[in-house]
Design a protein around this motif. Structure first.
Motif, PDB file in Angstrom:
ATOM      1  N   PRO A 280       0.804  -1.188  -0.063  1.00 60.51           N
ATOM      2  CA  PRO A 280       0.042   0.087  -0.087  1.00 60.51           C
ATOM      3  C   PRO A 280       0.810   1.079   0.062  1.00 60.51           C
ATOM      4  O   PRO A 280       0.162   2.364  -0.126  1.00 60.51           O
ATOM      5  N   TYR A 281       1.973   1.095   0.242  1.00 61.19           N
ATOM      6  CA  TYR A 281       2.940   2.423   0.451  1.00 61.19           C
ATOM      7  C   TYR A 281       3.939   2.622  -0.730  1.00 61.19           C
ATOM      8  O   TYR A 281       4.797   3.612  -0.658  1.00 61.19           O
ATOM      9  N   VAL A 282       4.097   1.713  -1.634  1.00 60.67           N
ATOM     10  CA  VAL A 282       5.280   1.773  -2.596  1.00 60.67           C
ATOM     11  C   VAL A 282       4.681   1.921  -4.010  1.00 60.67           C
ATOM     12  O   VAL A 282       3.440   1.078  -4.320  1.00 60.67           O
ATOM     13  N   ASP A 283       5.453   1.972  -5.074  1.00 64.52           N
ATOM     14  CA  ASP A 283       4.966   2.021  -6.299  1.00 64.52           C
ATOM     15  C   ASP A 283       4.849   0.641  -6.850  1.00 64.52           C
ATOM     16  O   ASP A 283       5.526  -0.240  -6.500  1.00 64.52           O
ATOM     17  N   PRO A 284       3.682   0.301  -7.489  1.00 63.92           N
ATOM     18  CA  PRO A 284       3.199  -1.121  -7.521  1.00 63.92           C
ATOM     19  C   PRO A 284       4.227  -1.965  -8.793  1.00 63.92           C
ATOM     20  O   PRO A 284       4.404  -3.178  -8.441  1.00 63.92           O
ATOM     21  N   SER A 285       5.022  -1.325  -9.279  1.00 59.08           N
ATOM     22  CA  SER A 285       6.340  -1.839 -10.093  1.00 59.08           C
ATOM     23  C   SER A 285       7.157  -2.655  -9.158  1.00 59.08           C
ATOM     24  O   SER A 285       7.998  -3.538  -9.861  1.00 59.08           O
ATOM     25  N   LEU A 286       7.403  -2.325  -7.781  1.00 62.15           N
ATOM     26  CA  LEU A 286       8.342  -3.075  -7.037  1.00 62.15           C
ATOM     27  C   LEU A 286       7.736  -4.351  -6.806  1.00 62.15           C
ATOM     28  O   LEU A 286       8.467  -5.162  -6.409  1.00 62.15           O
ATOM     29  N   GLU A 287       6.413  -4.624  -7.001  1.00 64.40           N
ATOM     30  CA  GLU A 287       5.898  -6.085  -6.780  1.00 64.40           C
ATOM     31  C   GLU A 287       6.178  -6.609  -5.629  1.00 64.40           C
ATOM     32  O   GLU A 287       6.710  -7.653  -5.377  1.00 64.40           O
ATOM     33  N   LEU A 288       5.826  -5.883  -4.498  1.00 64.33           N
ATOM     34  CA  LEU A 288       6.178  -6.395  -3.146  1.00 64.33           C
ATOM     35  C   LEU A 288       4.754  -7.169  -2.940  1.00 64.33           C
ATOM     36  O   LEU A 288       3.628  -6.514  -3.039  1.00 64.33           O
ATOM     37  N   HIS A 289       4.833  -8.544  -2.230  1.00 65.44           N
ATOM     38  CA  HIS A 289       3.710  -9.044  -2.318  1.00 65.44           C
ATOM     39  C   HIS A 289       2.997  -8.897  -0.825  1.00 65.44           C
ATOM     40  O   HIS A 289       3.341  -9.918  -0.116  1.00 65.44           O
ATOM     41  N   THR A 290       2.143  -8.225  -0.736  1.00 65.92           N
ATOM     42  CA  THR A 290       1.287  -8.124   0.598  1.00 65.92           C
ATOM     43  C   THR A 290      -0.155  -7.954   0.335  1.00 65.92           C
ATOM     44  O   THR A 290      -0.842  -6.941   0.629  1.00 65.92           O
ATOM     45  N   PRO A 291      -0.781  -8.639  -0.323  1.00 62.01           N
ATOM     46  CA  PRO A 291      -2.038  -8.853  -0.718  1.00 62.01           C
ATOM     47  C   PRO A 291      -2.994  -8.432   0.540  1.00 62.01           C
ATOM     48  O   PRO A 291      -4.320  -7.922   0.203  1.00 62.01           O
ATOM     49  N   ASN A 292      -2.803  -8.776   1.687  1.00 56.67           N
ATOM     50  CA  ASN A 292      -3.949  -8.647   2.740  1.00 56.67           C
ATOM     51  C   ASN A 292      -3.562  -7.231   3.240  1.00 56.67           C
ATOM     52  O   ASN A 292      -4.657  -6.602   3.669  1.00 56.67           O
ATOM     53  N   LEU A 293      -2.298  -6.934   3.296  1.00 57.42           N
ATOM     54  CA  LEU A 293      -2.155  -5.236   3.638  1.00 57.42           C
ATOM     55  C   LEU A 293      -2.848  -4.513   2.706  1.00 57.42           C
ATOM     56  O   LEU A 293      -3.484  -3.353   3.056  1.00 57.42           O
ATOM     57  N   ASP A 294      -3.121  -4.953   1.212  1.00 59.33           N
ATOM     58  CA  ASP A 294      -3.284  -4.017   0.380  1.00 59.33           C
ATOM     59  C   ASP A 294      -4.991  -3.926   0.353  1.00 59.33           C
ATOM     60  O   ASP A 294      -5.586  -3.042   0.272  1.00 59.33           O
ATOM     61  N   ARG A 295      -5.416  -5.204   0.761  1.00 58.97           N
ATOM     62  CA  ARG A 295      -7.038  -5.459   1.303  1.00 58.97           C
ATOM     63  C   ARG A 295      -7.289  -4.896   2.238  1.00 58.97           C
ATOM     64  O   ARG A 295      -8.300  -4.092   2.129  1.00 58.97           O
ATOM     65  N   LEU A 296      -6.532  -4.609   3.497  1.00 62.25           N
ATOM     66  CA  LEU A 296      -6.713  -3.703   4.484  1.00 62.25           C
ATOM     67  C   LEU A 296      -7.001  -2.327   4.264  1.00 62.25           C
ATOM     68  O   LEU A 296      -7.969  -1.431   4.524  1.00 62.25           O
TER      69      LEU A 296
ATOM     70  N   LEU B 157      -1.748 -12.205   8.713  1.00 64.11           N
ATOM     71  CA  LEU B 157      -2.728 -11.077   8.868  1.00 64.11           C
ATOM     72  C   LEU B 157      -4.033 -11.534   8.061  1.00 64.11           C
ATOM     73  O   LEU B 157      -5.194 -11.335   8.422  1.00 64.11           O
ATOM     74  N   GLY B 158      -3.814 -11.943   6.924  1.00 65.69           N
ATOM     75  CA  GLY B 158      -4.983 -12.529   6.132  1.00 65.69           C
ATOM     76  C   GLY B 158      -5.851 -13.306   6.555  1.00 65.69           C
ATOM     77  O   GLY B 158      -7.288 -13.320   6.663  1.00 65.69           O
ATOM     78  N   ARG B 159      -5.007 -14.312   7.531  1.00 63.53           N
ATOM     79  CA  ARG B 159      -6.009 -15.368   8.216  1.00 63.53           C
ATOM     80  C   ARG B 159      -6.864 -14.763   9.314  1.00 63.53           C
ATOM     81  O   ARG B 159      -8.130 -15.348   9.374  1.00 63.53           O
ATOM     82  N   LEU B 160      -6.504 -13.743   9.807  1.00 63.62           N
ATOM     83  CA  LEU B 160      -7.163 -12.863  10.810  1.00 63.62           C
ATOM     84  C   LEU B 160      -8.369 -12.094   9.965  1.00 63.62           C
ATOM     85  O   LEU B 160      -9.606 -12.302  10.527  1.00 63.62           O
ATOM     86  N   LEU B 161      -8.108 -11.538   8.960  1.00 60.16           N
ATOM     87  CA  LEU B 161      -9.200 -11.034   8.162  1.00 60.16           C
ATOM     88  C   LEU B 161     -10.391 -11.824   7.817  1.00 60.16           C
ATOM     89  O   LEU B 161     -11.349 -11.450   7.693  1.00 60.16           O
ATOM     90  N   ASP B 162      -9.891 -13.099   7.265  1.00 60.02           N
ATOM     91  CA  ASP B 162     -10.843 -14.035   6.843  1.00 60.02           C
ATOM     92  C   ASP B 162     -11.697 -14.794   7.886  1.00 60.02           C
ATOM     93  O   ASP B 162     -12.873 -14.761   7.686  1.00 60.02           O
ATOM     94  N   ALA B 163     -11.230 -14.697   9.148  1.00 59.17           N
ATOM     95  CA  ALA B 163     -11.787 -15.261  10.388  1.00 59.17           C
ATOM     96  C   ALA B 163     -12.883 -14.097  10.566  1.00 59.17           C
ATOM     97  O   ALA B 163     -13.923 -14.555  11.174  1.00 59.17           O
ATOM     98  N   LEU B 164     -12.375 -12.857  10.781  1.00 65.70           N
ATOM     99  CA  LEU B 164     -13.670 -11.796  10.939  1.00 65.70           C
ATOM    100  C   LEU B 164     -14.819 -12.021   9.993  1.00 65.70           C
ATOM    101  O   LEU B 164     -15.801 -11.773  10.480  1.00 65.70           O
ATOM    102  N   GLU B 165     -14.472 -12.054   8.802  1.00 60.67           N
ATOM    103  CA  GLU B 165     -15.550 -12.320   7.898  1.00 60.67           C
ATOM    104  C   GLU B 165     -16.272 -13.495   7.895  1.00 60.67           C
ATOM    105  O   GLU B 165     -17.699 -13.401   7.921  1.00 60.67           O
ATOM    106  N   ARG B 166     -15.636 -14.743   8.072  1.00 60.84           N
ATOM    107  CA  ARG B 166     -16.198 -16.113   8.357  1.00 60.84           C
ATOM    108  C   ARG B 166     -17.099 -16.021   9.610  1.00 60.84           C
ATOM    109  O   ARG B 166     -18.196 -16.620   9.589  1.00 60.84           O
TER     110      ARG B 166
END
Length: 519
Positions: free
Chosen positions: A46-62, A317-326
């Motif tokens: 969420p804080y860097v240029d997407p071209s850097l391809e840092l894999h934080t899908p759940n921080l992106d989601r949050l 972190l994604g597991r926690l967010l999934d649990a909140l939704e479930r």
């Protein structure tokens, strides 16, 4: 948005924030999931240029569900003091915690006059919340203490339930590759690539497991009869604080996360050859030459492992967010994600924390609440981690009861209007070796020692030098700017308790705004 609706309407929490403070209706308040990563800078999706391809899908989601603060700052770039500060809502010089020693690493021990001042967890606990801690929220030794299941400097009165994990860390079976000289509980910079599936005993997996169990437990509790509330606070809202230890060293992650970051693809920061020639000695302590002695291959391996560790933490972190939704808790739960401080990865040839440059003191901060009208936006205002205590108190409908000594200010106005700016905003940070820093909208001012002389000062113009490579403190043409920023620094240091023998009594206006802060 109806401009007369106010913060509570904007956030979709009108009923929750406006809930009566009577015990019988405490269950109407929002739940809070408070997640703290360890040693995490802003090199995340969420804080860097997407071209850097840092894999934080759940921080992106949050971040897509909340407001991302781009200029949030720690009060101390070391674990213990940073955590004691945001959990007490007080600057380190006020709460007395300025080191990692467990005997003084929470404010109630370090400063006896503050023994009755509740932590953030203790504050909401006293007002009906069920509070739980999983792993590292206050300081605990990583890797040392967590290998022994120690509580570290935890404050027991903050929690109805607390979990101290035992995780292998440096004792993890496999090849722990040491990349630097020196020592940090056996792992200054070291990494291990785990086979996929071999990560189940790692601290952050265990933390997510236990946190999910607590969420399931709370989701299954029914609202109580007002006269029959049990010691488990059935039906009460929860404040669940979860500490993830990655990307703190040792840098351990499954192979699937390392595959995103081949060593040879890692770019090292481009640092001017004379970068450290114009900075005080205190700023050089964590340079590669002074402490770590890594060659370029080792540096690339360290950064790759740091990124892989972030992706591993993000997965939990994604597991926690999934649990909140479930569990259908997401519609009634505020989620806060942050870190205790930032981290240098070769900028200024420096590594780890303990510096006062931007990378070491700036932290990620994301706040998401149900029904946020401004979800997916960012705030560029300067904020501090001590602001979290008053913010969560207000979002819980308890703002009027918050301790008057708190030195931060609520971020609710920025959650309502993320585009709002405050040219007078400022952040104050201190570190070891008598270092202190002021960050304003345009300037960073660092001082190493008591005397204000060019030899122990740094001044950087973020409008023209965001990498902080040109120290202007010794440039005569910036003398008037330096004088103005010095004056603001002195005012903020005084407000933070830096020249007092006892605790400060709080500060009016927040962030020590003053007439000189347009510098």
């Amino acid at each position: 948005m109806n401009p007369s609706c106010g913060v509570t309407c904007t956030l979709g929490l009108t009923l929750l924030i406006g809930a009566t403070e009577a015990v019988g209706q405490v269950e109407e308040r929002p739940n809070i999931l408070f997640v703290v990563s360890d040693d995490l800078n802003t090199r995340i999706g969420p804080y860097v240029d997407p071209s850097l391809e840092l894999h934080t899908p759940n921080l992106d989601r949050l971040a897509a569900a909340g407001v991302r603060f781009t200029r949030a700052y720690t009060q101390f770039p070391v674990c213990g003091p940073a955590r004691a500060s945001f959990m007490s809502g007080l600057y380190p010089e006020t709460n007395g915690v300025t080191g990692n020693g467990f005997e003084t690493a929470n404010h109630r021990i370090a400063t006896p006059s503050l023994a009755d001042h509740p932590t953030l967890g203790g504050f909401v606990r006293e007002r009906g919340y069920y509070t739980a801690r999983v792993s590292k929220i206050f300081h605990m030794g990583v890797p040392g203490g967590i290998e022994r299941g120690e509580a570290g400097s935890d404050d027991p009165d903050s929690w109805d339930y607390a979990v101290n994990l035992i995780a292998p860390e440096t004792l993890t079976p496999g090849n722990l590759e040491k990349l630097s000289r020196g020592d940090h509980y056996g792992s200054n910079f070291s990494r291990m690539i785990l086979p996929d599936g071999a990560e189940l005993t790692q601290a952050d997996v265990l933390a997510a497991d236990q946190a999910i169990a607590i969420l399931e437990n709370r989701a299954g509790r029914k609202p109580p009869n007002a006269t029959n509330r049990t010691k488990f606070k059935e039906g009460a809202p929860f404040f669940l604080a979860v500490g993830f230890v990655r990307p703190h060293v040792p840098l351990i992650a499954p192979e699937r996360h390392f595959t995103h970051y081949p060593d040879d693809d890692v770019d090292l920061p481009v640092v001017p050859s004379d970068d450290l020639d114009d900075v005080p000695e205190g700023a050089k302590r964590f340079s590669n030459a002074a402490r770590f002695g890594m060659d370029t291959t080792q540096q690339r391996k360290s950064i790759a492992a740091y990124y892989a560790s972030i992706s591993f933490m993000d997965e939990q972190l994604g597991r926690l967010l999934d649990a909140l939704e479930r569990l259908d808790l997401h519609s009634n739960t505020i989620v806060v994600f942050t870190s205790d401080h930032g981290y240098n990865l070769g900028e200024h040839t420096s590594w780890q924390k303990m510096n006062l440059w931007e990378e070491s003191v700036r932290v990620p901060l994301i706040i998401a609440a149900p029904g946020m009208a401004n979800a997916g936006t960012q705030s560029d205002a300067i904020v501090e981690l001590i602001d979290l205590y008053p913010t969560l108190a207000e979002m819980s409908g308890l703002g009027s009861q918050a301790p008057s000594i708190l030195q931060g200010e609520s971020l609710l106005p920025l959650l309502e209007s993320p585009a709002a700016t405050d040219p007078n905003g400022a952040a104050y940070t201190i570190t070891g070796s008598n270092g202190a820093s002021l960050r304003t909208d345009r300037w960073r001012y660092n001082r190493w020692g008591e005397d204000a002389t060019g030899a122990n000062e740094e001044l950087y113009d973020h409008d023209n030098d965001p990498t902080e490579y040109r120290n202007l403190a010794r440039d005569p043409s910036y003398r008037s700017v330096l004088d103005r920023v010095r004056a603001q620094f002195e005012q903020m240091r005084s407000d933070a308790g830096g020249k007092r023998s006892g605790p400060a009594a709080g500060r009016a206006g927040g962030h020590a705004r003053s007439d000189v802060s347009n510098a």
